[in-house]
Design an enzyme around this catalytic site. Structure first.
Site: not given
Ligand code: FRU
Length: 521
Positions: A21-23, A38, A84
């Site tokens: 998922n998230d950068p 993530q 994150s």
């Protein structure tokens, strides 16, 4: 090609397998671009023990996936997951730090610090967690302990103090909380204005991003280094981006930031309506930007999630993409953030497989195939020219929200007066499968309105993702699609006009895209 590989992209960032998922913490350090993200090492769905994955690149297109996870759950303060966070490079000694959220043993969210084990290693493979972790715990009464996460890149004010924003929630309020530090290790709530920004009704304010943009109308970026541009609201504006949890979209505010007072006065608002400014009207979330010292530009990464089922993801063995990194800058009107795929993407254009259409009249009700390229994997730019606009329909106010129009699958085929016209991407030969990227012109009480635009449009097609940048980058829409027929050689690209008036393709250039290189190390 194995059926489950049909949707793997060819030039978008993806780990070899599993959930992403998230950068996290993108940066340029010692001539290397870093992307952390993530990652669930155990499977293709969100995991119980999220780690940071890590890849490095020299050009933001071709990547080396590093086998070592720089952050994984290990201590009481992050045992349920390393969530994150961001990197900050300390200018005085060029030392990078990671600030990240730990999901701790009591399932509270706390902020932790990590440093590279060997700052001389340009790949920064190994990271050490600071002995004083957690360095920030939730301020009781102000935020919920289980909703306090995603620290931004820190910046130093002219008073010499470091500042960082942390996303939070308290009941109905989404909050961006501001902290101060002298040494990057000991942090306290800003004595000036710790509730930096508060928004009602958005849920958790996830993944805040705060960065300066120049107001000179150029595309140059600027770093969060205030030694030179301190409080220079005649030179810069600031953008506060928040990931609006309840809507799963990226909303942003543009305004003036007075560093000494820790005050941010935005010119627009986040209301949860179609009037809000959004980075993208499609699937794009948890974005994070960084200043690219090499090219003096600001680059933005964003997570593009899957829209298929978890079962499909498990079959595919992976889930989640990163959008093509976007260069971002402020429109000359000082209000809008503009975005465009970084120029490096053009190095993947296959010049032997290119087509151009110039000055072609697209008669009402017609469709034209763009052949000669690999339509499943393409980069397309197009400009349409419109007839005299007087005949355009009046805008039905229900349709002002591009979000609603774009999610209506029938809309593109409905016949208006001027438009809909545009492209049909990832289309099957019989057109039963297709994704329309289209425009339509309306009259409004104040003039003419266009969904989405008439200026240069860029469309990146990559097997299961279509990213569209309209109006030279003011309107972005990212789509996921899982074609059953329009895959590989059976994918086609068309230009169409279902309006009652002719339009002209003044310019269309399309290229097949080469595969980006991904290696494991
Ligand atoms: C956003 C988010 C963050 C969190 C991370 C966990 O997608 O929920 O708020 O840190 O994902 O993976």
């Amino acid at each position: 090609v194995h059926e489950t590989d049909l949707y793997r992209t060819s030039y978008h960032f993806q780990p070899q397998q599993n959930w992403m998922n998230d950068p996290n913490g993108p940066m340029y350090y010692k001539e290397v671009y870093h992307l952390f993200y993530q990652y669930n090492p155990d499977g293709a769905s969100f995991g119980k023990k999220m780690v940071w994955g890590h890849s490095v690149s020299y050009d933001l297109m071709n990547w080396i996936h590093l086998n070592h996870h720089p952050l994984q759950p290990s201590h009481h303060y992050d045992i349920h997951g390393c969530f994150s966070g961001s990197t900050t490079i300390i200018p005085s000694n060029n030392q990078p730090f990671i600030l990240y959220t730990g999901f701790d043993e009591t399932k509270h969210q706390v902020q932790n610090l990590a440093m590279p084990k060997n700052p001389q290693d340009p790949f920064l493979r190994e990271w050490i967690k600071h002995p004083q972790n957690p360095i920030i715990t939730a301020p009781i009464g102000l935020v919920e302990q289980e909703n306090f996460r995603d620290p931004t890149t820190a910046w130093k004010g002219s008073d010499g103090k470091w500042r960082v924003i942390i996303g939070a929630r308290n009941g109905d309020l989404g909050k961006a909380i501001l902290y101060h530090s002298d040494d990057f290790v000991n942090w306290k709530l800003s004595p000036n204005n710790h509730q930096f920004y508060v928004i009602d009704g958005i849920g958790m304010c996830e993944c805040p991003d705060f960065f300066p943009v120049l107001i000179d109308g150029t595309k140059h970026g600027v770093d969060l280094d205030y030694s030179s541009v301190q409080d220079s609201n005649d030179v810069i504006r600031h953008v506060l981006k928040i990931s609006y949890q309840n809507k799963q979209q990226e909303h942003y505010l543009v305004g003036k930031y007075v560093c000494d007072e820790d005050k941010f006065v935005a010119e627009n608002k986040i209301t949860g309506t179609s009037l809000d400014l959004k980075l993208d009207h499609g699937e794009f979330y948890a974005s994070k930007s960084f200043f690219d010292y090499a090219k003096k530009r600001r680059v933005l990464w964003g997570w593009v999630k899957e829209l298929d089922t978890e079962q499909d993801d498990i079959l595919k063995g992976w889930a989640g993409l990163q959008g093509i990194p976007r260069q971002v800058w402020l429109h000359e009107n000082g209000k809008w953030l503009m975005q465009w795929p970084i120029e490096e993407l053009e190095t993947l254009r296959d010049s032997d497989n290119q087509v151009s259409i110039l000055g072609h009249k697209l008669v009402a009700g017609s469709t034209l195939q763009v052949s000669g390229i690999t339509a499943s994997q393409a980069d397309v730019e197009v400009v349409f020219e419109l007839p005299e606009l007087e005949s355009a329909e009046w805008l039905d106010s229900k349709e002002v929200d591009p979000q609603i129009v774009c999610s209506d699958k029938e809309y593109a085929s409905r016949s208006g007066i001027i438009g809909p016209f545009g492209l049909l991407a990832l289309a099957s030969k019989d057109l039963t499968e297709q994704t329309a990227i289209f425009f339509t012109i309306f009259r409004t009480p104040n003039g003419f309105s266009c969904l989405m635009c008439t200026d240069l449009t860029r469309i990146n097609i990559d097997r299961s993702i279509i990213e569209s940048f309209g109006e030279k980058g003011r309107v972005c829409i990212t789509n996921r699609v899982y074609p059953l027929l329009a895959t590989e050689k059976d994918a086609h690209l068309y230009v169409f006009n279902s309006g009652k008036q002719n339009v002209c393709i003044s310019k269309l250039n399309a290229w097949s895209m080469k595969r980006a290189k991904f290696v494991q190390q």
